[in-house]
Design an enzyme around this catalytic site. Structure first.
Site, short mmCIF file in Angstrom:
data_model
loop_
_atom_site.label_atom_id
_atom_site.label_comp_id
_atom_site.label_asym_id
_atom_site.label_seq_id
_atom_site.Cartn_x
_atom_site.Cartn_y
_atom_site.Cartn_z
N GLU A 273 8.08 -6.99 -5.27
CA GLU A 273 7.91 -8.44 -5.48
C GLU A 273 9.24 -9.11 -5.81
O GLU A 273 9.43 -10.30 -5.57
CB GLU A 273 6.89 -8.69 -6.61
N HIS A 294 2.10 18.30 -0.70
CA HIS A 294 1.02 18.71 0.19
C HIS A 294 0.43 17.51 0.91
O HIS A 294 -0.71 17.55 1.38
CB HIS A 294 -0.06 19.45 -0.61
N LYS A 408 -3.07 -17.13 -1.62
CA LYS A 408 -3.93 -17.61 -2.72
C LYS A 408 -4.59 -18.93 -2.33
O LYS A 408 -5.78 -19.14 -2.56
CB LYS A 408 -3.08 -17.82 -3.98
#
Ligand code: PA5
Length: 425
Positions: A273, A294, A408
Protein backbone atom coordinates in the site's frame (compact mmCIF):
# COMPACT_ATOMS: atom_id res chain seq x y z
CA UNK A 1 22.98 -2.88 23.78
CA UNK A 2 23.44 -4.75 20.44
CA UNK A 3 20.59 -4.74 17.94
CA UNK A 4 18.37 -7.79 18.42
CA UNK A 5 18.61 -8.75 14.74
CA UNK A 6 21.30 -9.07 12.10
CA UNK A 7 21.02 -8.66 8.34
CA UNK A 8 23.12 -10.85 6.07
CA UNK A 9 23.37 -9.79 2.43
CA UNK A 10 26.09 -12.28 1.54
CA UNK A 11 23.85 -13.98 -1.01
CA UNK A 12 23.09 -10.66 -2.73
CA UNK A 13 26.72 -9.83 -3.43
CA UNK A 14 26.32 -9.87 -7.22
CA UNK A 15 23.94 -6.89 -7.13
CA UNK A 16 25.71 -3.58 -6.92
CA UNK A 17 24.24 -1.75 -3.93
CA UNK A 18 26.63 1.20 -3.83
CA UNK A 19 24.68 3.40 -6.24
CA UNK A 20 21.23 2.95 -4.66
CA UNK A 21 22.78 3.07 -1.19
CA UNK A 22 24.21 6.52 -1.91
CA UNK A 23 20.72 7.57 -2.97
CA UNK A 24 19.29 6.59 0.43
CA UNK A 25 21.32 9.36 2.11
CA UNK A 26 18.79 12.20 1.57
CA UNK A 27 15.96 10.11 3.01
CA UNK A 28 18.06 9.12 6.01
CA UNK A 29 19.06 12.72 6.63
CA UNK A 30 15.47 13.89 6.36
CA UNK A 31 14.24 11.21 8.75
CA UNK A 32 17.02 11.93 11.24
CA UNK A 33 16.35 15.65 11.16
CA UNK A 34 12.63 15.04 11.62
CA UNK A 35 12.99 12.73 14.62
CA UNK A 36 11.21 14.12 17.66
CA UNK A 37 9.47 16.85 15.67
CA UNK A 38 6.25 15.01 14.88
CA UNK A 39 6.76 15.31 11.14
CA UNK A 40 6.79 11.53 10.61
CA UNK A 41 4.59 10.33 13.43
CA UNK A 42 5.69 6.67 13.19
CA UNK A 43 9.27 7.69 13.99
CA UNK A 44 8.27 9.28 17.26
CA UNK A 45 5.93 6.60 18.63
CA UNK A 46 8.76 4.69 20.37
CA UNK A 47 9.58 7.68 22.57
CA UNK A 48 6.03 8.36 23.72
CA UNK A 49 5.09 7.89 27.34
CA UNK A 50 2.14 10.30 27.46
CA UNK A 51 -0.29 7.65 26.20
CA UNK A 52 0.77 4.76 28.45
CA UNK A 53 -1.57 5.51 31.36
CA UNK A 54 -4.63 5.56 29.09
CA UNK A 55 -3.52 2.36 27.34
CA UNK A 56 -2.95 0.55 30.62
CA UNK A 57 -6.24 1.72 32.15
CA UNK A 58 -8.23 0.53 29.11
CA UNK A 59 -6.29 -2.75 29.06
CA UNK A 60 -7.09 -3.38 32.73
CA UNK A 61 -10.79 -2.81 32.00
CA UNK A 62 -10.88 -5.22 29.04
CA UNK A 63 -8.47 -7.87 30.32
CA UNK A 64 -11.12 -9.41 32.55
CA UNK A 65 -12.98 -10.88 29.57
CA UNK A 66 -12.15 -14.32 28.23
CA UNK A 67 -12.22 -13.06 24.64
CA UNK A 68 -11.67 -9.69 23.03
CA UNK A 69 -13.13 -9.11 19.58
CA UNK A 70 -11.11 -6.58 17.62
CA UNK A 71 -13.01 -4.98 14.75
CA UNK A 72 -10.81 -3.21 12.21
CA UNK A 73 -9.04 -3.80 8.95
CA UNK A 74 -5.71 -3.06 7.25
CA UNK A 75 -3.53 -0.90 9.45
CA UNK A 76 -6.16 -1.03 12.17
CA UNK A 77 -5.92 -4.80 12.65
CA UNK A 78 -2.68 -6.22 11.25
CA UNK A 79 -0.41 -4.65 13.86
CA UNK A 80 -2.50 -6.15 16.66
CA UNK A 81 -2.46 -9.55 14.94
CA UNK A 82 1.32 -9.34 14.61
CA UNK A 83 1.87 -8.45 18.27
CA UNK A 84 -0.67 -11.01 19.50
CA UNK A 85 1.38 -13.73 17.83
CA UNK A 86 3.96 -13.29 20.60
CA UNK A 87 1.28 -14.75 22.86
CA UNK A 88 -0.51 -17.33 20.72
CA UNK A 89 2.40 -18.25 18.47
CA UNK A 90 0.43 -17.02 15.47
CA UNK A 91 -1.61 -20.20 15.44
CA UNK A 92 -4.25 -19.68 18.12
CA UNK A 93 -2.51 -21.44 21.02
CA UNK A 94 -3.71 -19.16 23.82
CA UNK A 95 -2.19 -19.71 27.25
CA UNK A 96 -4.69 -20.23 30.10
CA UNK A 97 -5.65 -17.01 31.83
CA UNK A 98 -4.88 -14.76 28.82
CA UNK A 99 -7.84 -13.32 26.95
CA UNK A 100 -8.19 -14.69 23.44
CA UNK A 101 -7.87 -11.99 20.78
CA UNK A 102 -10.35 -12.60 17.97
CA UNK A 103 -9.57 -10.29 15.06
CA UNK A 104 -12.59 -9.80 12.83
CA UNK A 105 -11.40 -8.06 9.69
CA UNK A 106 -13.81 -9.31 7.11
CA UNK A 107 -17.49 -8.96 6.28
CA UNK A 108 -17.94 -12.57 5.26
CA UNK A 109 -21.29 -13.25 6.94
CA UNK A 110 -20.50 -16.94 7.36
CA UNK A 111 -17.23 -16.36 9.19
CA UNK A 112 -18.68 -13.52 11.23
CA UNK A 113 -21.70 -15.61 12.22
CA UNK A 114 -19.50 -18.51 13.25
CA UNK A 115 -17.44 -16.20 15.41
CA UNK A 116 -20.53 -14.96 17.26
CA UNK A 117 -21.84 -18.52 17.64
CA UNK A 118 -18.66 -19.61 19.40
CA UNK A 119 -18.38 -16.61 21.74
CA UNK A 120 -20.28 -15.88 24.94
CA UNK A 121 -21.32 -12.20 24.98
CA UNK A 122 -21.11 -12.17 28.79
CA UNK A 123 -17.42 -13.05 28.57
CA UNK A 124 -16.51 -10.92 25.53
CA UNK A 125 -15.00 -7.46 25.32
CA UNK A 126 -14.93 -5.32 22.18
CA UNK A 127 -12.29 -3.10 20.65
CA UNK A 128 -13.29 -1.23 17.48
CA UNK A 129 -10.45 0.46 15.61
CA UNK A 130 -10.74 2.80 12.65
CA UNK A 131 -8.55 5.84 12.18
CA UNK A 132 -10.99 7.51 9.80
CA UNK A 133 -13.99 6.18 11.67
CA UNK A 134 -15.64 5.70 8.30
CA UNK A 135 -14.44 2.35 6.94
CA UNK A 136 -17.56 0.54 5.73
CA UNK A 137 -16.48 -2.95 6.78
CA UNK A 138 -15.61 -1.94 10.34
CA UNK A 139 -18.78 0.10 10.78
CA UNK A 140 -20.88 -2.73 9.36
CA UNK A 141 -19.27 -5.20 11.78
CA UNK A 142 -19.86 -2.80 14.64
CA UNK A 143 -23.56 -2.45 13.81
CA UNK A 144 -23.80 -6.23 13.55
CA UNK A 145 -22.13 -6.98 16.87
CA UNK A 146 -23.52 -4.29 19.18
CA UNK A 147 -27.04 -5.73 19.63
CA UNK A 148 -25.47 -9.15 20.35
CA UNK A 149 -23.01 -7.74 22.88
CA UNK A 150 -25.45 -5.34 24.49
CA UNK A 151 -27.55 -8.32 25.65
CA UNK A 152 -24.78 -9.02 28.18
CA UNK A 153 -24.83 -5.58 29.78
CA UNK A 154 -23.85 -1.95 29.26
CA UNK A 155 -21.28 -1.44 26.52
CA UNK A 156 -19.50 1.26 28.51
CA UNK A 157 -17.98 -1.49 30.64
CA UNK A 158 -17.07 -3.95 27.89
CA UNK A 159 -16.20 -1.95 24.78
CA UNK A 160 -13.74 0.63 23.60
CA UNK A 161 -13.24 2.48 20.31
CA UNK A 162 -10.05 3.94 18.86
CA UNK A 163 -10.51 6.64 16.24
CA UNK A 164 -9.13 10.04 15.32
CA UNK A 165 -10.66 13.02 17.11
CA UNK A 166 -13.18 14.01 14.46
CA UNK A 167 -16.93 13.81 14.14
CA UNK A 168 -17.03 10.49 12.29
CA UNK A 169 -19.38 7.53 12.02
CA UNK A 170 -17.48 5.45 14.59
CA UNK A 171 -17.23 8.23 17.15
CA UNK A 172 -20.95 9.02 16.72
CA UNK A 173 -21.91 5.36 17.12
CA UNK A 174 -19.66 4.96 20.15
CA UNK A 175 -21.11 8.13 21.63
CA UNK A 176 -24.68 6.83 21.22
CA UNK A 177 -23.77 3.64 23.11
CA UNK A 178 -21.61 5.33 25.78
CA UNK A 179 -18.56 3.44 24.52
CA UNK A 180 -15.32 5.10 25.67
CA UNK A 181 -13.28 6.55 22.80
CA UNK A 182 -9.48 6.65 22.78
CA UNK A 183 -7.59 8.84 20.36
CA UNK A 184 -5.94 7.49 17.23
CA UNK A 185 -3.01 9.85 16.65
CA UNK A 186 -4.38 12.02 13.82
CA UNK A 187 -1.11 12.34 11.89
CA UNK A 188 -0.26 8.64 12.03
CA UNK A 189 -1.21 6.53 8.99
CA UNK A 190 -2.97 3.22 9.65
CA UNK A 191 -0.21 0.92 8.42
CA UNK A 192 2.39 2.84 10.43
CA UNK A 193 0.37 2.71 13.66
CA UNK A 194 1.47 -0.56 15.26
CA UNK A 195 3.58 1.16 17.93
CA UNK A 196 0.79 3.55 18.90
CA UNK A 197 -2.31 2.81 20.96
CA UNK A 198 -3.62 0.90 17.91
CA UNK A 199 -1.18 -1.97 18.44
CA UNK A 200 -0.27 -1.37 22.05
CA UNK A 201 -3.76 -1.51 23.57
CA UNK A 202 -4.41 -5.05 22.28
CA UNK A 203 -0.85 -5.95 23.26
CA UNK A 204 -1.35 -4.62 26.79
CA UNK A 205 -4.66 -6.50 27.11
CA UNK A 206 -2.72 -9.67 26.30
CA UNK A 207 -0.11 -8.87 28.95
CA UNK A 208 2.76 -7.99 26.59
CA UNK A 209 5.49 -5.60 27.66
CA UNK A 210 4.58 -2.54 25.60
CA UNK A 211 7.53 -0.51 26.86
CA UNK A 212 9.93 -3.17 25.57
CA UNK A 213 8.20 -3.10 22.17
CA UNK A 214 8.83 0.62 21.97
CA UNK A 215 12.38 0.28 23.32
CA UNK A 216 13.24 -2.29 20.62
CA UNK A 217 11.80 0.00 17.95
CA UNK A 218 13.74 3.00 19.29
CA UNK A 219 16.95 0.98 19.21
CA UNK A 220 16.42 -0.08 15.59
CA UNK A 221 15.45 3.46 14.56
CA UNK A 222 18.46 5.10 16.18
CA UNK A 223 20.89 2.54 14.76
CA UNK A 224 19.34 3.00 11.30
CA UNK A 225 19.50 6.78 11.31
CA UNK A 226 22.75 7.38 13.16
CA UNK A 227 25.13 5.86 10.62
CA UNK A 228 24.07 5.72 6.94
CA UNK A 229 26.97 3.40 6.12
CA UNK A 230 25.66 0.65 8.39
CA UNK A 231 21.93 1.43 8.27
CA UNK A 232 20.19 -1.93 7.87
CA UNK A 233 16.88 -0.55 6.51
CA UNK A 234 18.79 1.62 4.03
CA UNK A 235 20.62 -1.47 2.78
CA UNK A 236 17.30 -3.30 2.47
CA UNK A 237 15.74 -0.45 0.50
CA UNK A 238 18.85 -0.12 -1.70
CA UNK A 239 18.68 -3.84 -2.42
CA UNK A 240 15.02 -3.56 -3.48
CA UNK A 241 15.87 -0.67 -5.80
CA UNK A 242 18.94 -2.43 -7.26
CA UNK A 243 16.85 -5.51 -8.01
CA UNK A 244 14.07 -3.50 -9.63
CA UNK A 245 16.67 -2.24 -12.11
CA UNK A 246 17.26 -5.89 -12.98
CA UNK A 247 13.57 -6.61 -13.42
CA UNK A 248 13.07 -8.26 -10.03
CA UNK A 249 9.76 -6.86 -8.89
CA UNK A 250 8.62 -9.47 -6.37
CA UNK A 251 9.67 -9.61 -2.75
CA UNK A 252 9.09 -12.74 -0.68
CA UNK A 253 9.13 -12.56 3.10
CA UNK A 254 9.65 -16.02 4.51
CA UNK A 255 10.06 -16.27 8.26
CA UNK A 256 11.04 -19.67 9.63
CA UNK A 257 9.17 -18.70 12.81
CA UNK A 258 5.49 -19.56 13.24
CA UNK A 259 4.96 -16.54 15.46
CA UNK A 260 6.11 -14.27 12.63
CA UNK A 261 3.51 -15.49 10.14
CA UNK A 262 1.20 -12.53 10.94
CA UNK A 263 4.25 -10.27 10.66
CA UNK A 264 4.33 -11.32 7.00
CA UNK A 265 0.74 -10.11 6.58
CA UNK A 266 1.58 -6.82 8.26
CA UNK A 267 4.65 -6.38 6.03
CA UNK A 268 2.72 -7.19 2.86
CA UNK A 269 0.19 -4.44 3.54
CA UNK A 270 2.86 -1.93 4.53
CA UNK A 271 4.97 -2.59 1.45
CA UNK A 272 2.16 -2.92 -1.08
CA UNK A 273 0.00 0.00 0.00
CA UNK A 274 2.95 2.32 0.56
CA UNK A 275 4.89 1.66 -2.64
CA UNK A 276 2.40 0.53 -5.27
CA UNK A 277 1.91 3.85 -7.02
CA UNK A 278 2.38 5.27 -10.50
CA UNK A 279 3.58 1.94 -11.87
CA UNK A 280 6.21 1.62 -9.11
CA UNK A 281 6.50 -0.85 -6.25
CA UNK A 282 7.33 -4.51 -5.93
CA UNK A 283 4.83 -7.23 -5.15
CA UNK A 284 5.05 -8.76 -1.67
CA UNK A 285 4.52 -12.49 -1.20
CA UNK A 286 3.90 -13.97 2.24
CA UNK A 287 5.44 -17.31 3.03
CA UNK A 288 6.39 -19.48 6.00
CA UNK A 289 9.31 -21.86 6.32
CA UNK A 290 9.47 -24.79 6.26
CA UNK A 291 5.87 -25.04 5.05
CA UNK A 292 6.44 -23.16 1.80
CA UNK A 293 9.43 -25.31 0.91
CA UNK A 294 6.68 -27.78 0.00
CA UNK A 295 4.59 -25.19 -1.80
CA UNK A 296 6.28 -22.17 -3.36
CA UNK A 297 10.00 -23.00 -3.26
CA UNK A 298 9.99 -24.75 -6.63
CA UNK A 299 8.82 -21.48 -8.21
CA UNK A 300 11.38 -19.39 -6.36
CA UNK A 301 14.18 -21.70 -7.47
CA UNK A 302 13.22 -22.42 -11.03
CA UNK A 303 10.39 -20.08 -12.00
CA UNK A 304 10.80 -16.48 -13.18
CA UNK A 305 14.00 -14.94 -11.79
CA UNK A 306 12.09 -11.90 -10.55
CA UNK A 307 12.26 -12.28 -6.77
CA UNK A 308 14.14 -11.18 -3.71
CA UNK A 309 13.67 -13.75 -0.95
CA UNK A 310 14.03 -12.56 2.63
CA UNK A 311 14.39 -15.31 5.21
CA UNK A 312 13.85 -14.47 8.88
CA UNK A 313 15.33 -17.10 11.15
CA UNK A 314 15.54 -17.51 14.91
CA UNK A 315 18.32 -19.41 16.61
CA UNK A 316 16.62 -22.77 17.14
CA UNK A 317 19.54 -25.17 17.45
CA UNK A 318 19.07 -27.72 20.25
CA UNK A 319 15.50 -26.47 20.84
CA UNK A 320 12.40 -28.66 21.10
CA UNK A 321 11.88 -32.39 21.16
CA UNK A 322 14.95 -34.55 20.55
CA UNK A 323 14.48 -37.36 18.05
CA UNK A 324 15.06 -40.86 19.34
CA UNK A 325 18.43 -42.44 18.71
CA UNK A 326 16.70 -45.59 17.44
CA UNK A 327 15.79 -43.67 14.29
CA UNK A 328 19.33 -44.59 13.28
CA UNK A 329 18.01 -48.02 12.47
CA UNK A 330 15.86 -46.64 9.66
CA UNK A 331 18.00 -45.58 6.73
CA UNK A 332 15.40 -43.02 5.68
CA UNK A 333 15.52 -41.24 9.04
CA UNK A 334 19.04 -41.79 10.37
CA UNK A 335 19.91 -38.16 9.58
CA UNK A 336 17.43 -37.07 12.25
CA UNK A 337 18.51 -39.46 15.02
CA UNK A 338 19.63 -37.69 18.19
CA UNK A 339 18.93 -34.24 16.73
CA UNK A 340 16.17 -31.84 17.78
CA UNK A 341 13.23 -30.33 15.97
CA UNK A 342 15.00 -26.97 16.28
CA UNK A 343 18.05 -28.46 14.54
CA UNK A 344 15.79 -29.54 11.68
CA UNK A 345 14.35 -26.03 11.35
CA UNK A 346 17.85 -24.55 11.48
CA UNK A 347 19.33 -26.72 8.74
CA UNK A 348 16.17 -26.23 6.67
CA UNK A 349 16.48 -22.46 6.32
CA UNK A 350 20.24 -22.66 5.86
CA UNK A 351 19.88 -25.26 3.11
CA UNK A 352 17.08 -23.29 1.44
CA UNK A 353 19.11 -20.07 1.44
CA UNK A 354 22.17 -21.81 0.04
CA UNK A 355 20.16 -23.61 -2.64
CA UNK A 356 18.48 -20.38 -3.72
CA UNK A 357 21.88 -18.69 -3.91
CA UNK A 358 23.26 -21.55 -6.01
CA UNK A 359 20.35 -21.00 -8.41
CA UNK A 360 21.38 -17.35 -8.64
CA UNK A 361 18.36 -16.11 -6.68
CA UNK A 362 19.03 -13.17 -4.33
CA UNK A 363 18.46 -14.07 -0.68
CA UNK A 364 18.62 -11.78 2.30
CA UNK A 365 18.79 -13.36 5.76
CA UNK A 366 17.62 -11.65 8.92
CA UNK A 367 18.56 -13.56 12.06
CA UNK A 368 17.22 -13.07 15.56
CA UNK A 369 18.46 -14.66 18.75
CA UNK A 370 15.07 -14.78 20.36
CA UNK A 371 11.58 -13.52 19.60
CA UNK A 372 10.33 -11.18 22.31
CA UNK A 373 8.86 -7.71 22.51
CA UNK A 374 12.23 -5.98 22.02
CA UNK A 375 13.06 -7.99 18.91
CA UNK A 376 9.61 -7.59 17.40
CA UNK A 377 9.62 -3.85 18.06
CA UNK A 378 12.98 -3.64 16.26
CA UNK A 379 11.77 -5.66 13.26
CA UNK A 380 8.63 -3.55 12.95
CA UNK A 381 10.65 -0.35 12.94
CA UNK A 382 13.17 -1.85 10.50
CA UNK A 383 10.49 -2.54 7.91
CA UNK A 384 8.67 0.77 8.37
CA UNK A 385 11.98 2.56 7.75
CA UNK A 386 12.91 0.29 4.86
CA UNK A 387 9.53 1.03 3.27
CA UNK A 388 9.74 4.80 3.51
CA UNK A 389 13.37 4.81 2.32
CA UNK A 390 12.39 2.57 -0.62
CA UNK A 391 9.53 5.00 -1.35
CA UNK A 392 12.10 7.75 -1.65
CA UNK A 393 14.16 5.67 -4.07
CA UNK A 394 11.07 4.81 -6.14
CA UNK A 395 9.88 8.43 -6.03
CA UNK A 396 6.49 7.66 -4.48
CA UNK A 397 4.57 9.05 -1.53
CA UNK A 398 4.37 6.24 1.08
CA UNK A 399 1.65 7.56 3.37
CA UNK A 400 -1.46 7.57 1.18
CA UNK A 401 -3.38 5.03 -0.95
CA UNK A 402 -5.46 7.03 -3.43
CA UNK A 403 -6.18 4.20 -5.87
CA UNK A 404 -8.25 2.14 -3.43
CA UNK A 405 -10.87 4.90 -3.15
CA UNK A 406 -12.36 4.11 -6.59
CA UNK A 407 -13.41 0.61 -5.57
CA UNK A 408 -14.93 1.87 -2.32
CA UNK A 409 -17.07 4.41 -4.20
CA UNK A 410 -18.26 1.78 -6.64
CA UNK A 411 -19.16 -0.67 -3.82
CA UNK A 412 -21.32 2.03 -2.22
CA UNK A 413 -23.06 2.68 -5.52
CA UNK A 414 -23.72 -1.07 -6.00
CA UNK A 415 -25.12 -1.32 -2.47
CA UNK A 416 -27.51 1.54 -3.09
CA UNK A 417 -28.62 -0.16 -6.30
CA UNK A 418 -29.24 -3.40 -4.40
CA UNK A 419 -31.35 -1.55 -1.82
CA UNK A 420 -33.63 -0.14 -4.54
CA UNK A 421 -33.99 -3.60 -6.08
CA UNK A 422 -34.93 -5.16 -2.73
CA UNK A 423 -37.54 -2.46 -2.08
CA UNK A 424 -39.10 -3.00 -5.50
CA UNK A 425 -39.00 -6.75 -5.21
O1 PA5 B 1 -2.88 1.81 6.10
C1 PA5 B 1 -3.94 2.35 5.87
O2 PA5 B 1 -4.08 3.60 5.94
C2 PA5 B 1 -5.16 1.55 5.51
O3 PA5 B 1 -4.86 0.23 5.24
C3 PA5 B 1 -6.15 1.62 6.67
O4 PA5 B 1 -5.54 1.17 7.83
C4 PA5 B 1 -7.41 0.79 6.39
O5 PA5 B 1 -7.99 1.16 5.19
C5 PA5 B 1 -8.41 1.00 7.52
O6 PA5 B 1 -8.70 2.35 7.67
P1 PA5 B 1 -9.33 2.91 8.99
O7 PA5 B 1 -8.40 2.70 10.10
O8 PA5 B 1 -9.57 4.36 8.71
O9 PA5 B 1 -10.62 2.17 9.21
Amino acid sequence: MPLPYLQDLRHCAGHDLDGPLAHTRPALQRLKAAKGKGEYAFLDQPDRTDDLAAIEAAAARLRKFGAIVLLGTGGSSLGARTLAALVDGGAGFWPKGTPRLVVAENVDPFGFGKMLDTLDPADTGLLAVSKSGGTGETLAQMHAILPWLEKAGPLSARACAITEPTDNALSRLAGRHAIPILEHPPTLGGRYSVLSIVGLLPAAILGLDIRALRAGAAMARDAALDDPATSLPAHGAALAAALVHKGKRTTVLCPYVDALAPFGQWFAQLWAESLGKGGEGTTPIRALGTVDQHSQLQLWLDGPADKLITIVARDSRDAGPRFAADMLADGALDWLAGRTMGDLLDVSWRATAETLARHGRPVRILTIRTLDETTLGALLMHFMLETVIAADLFGVEPYHQPAVEDGKKLARAYMKGMGAKADNG
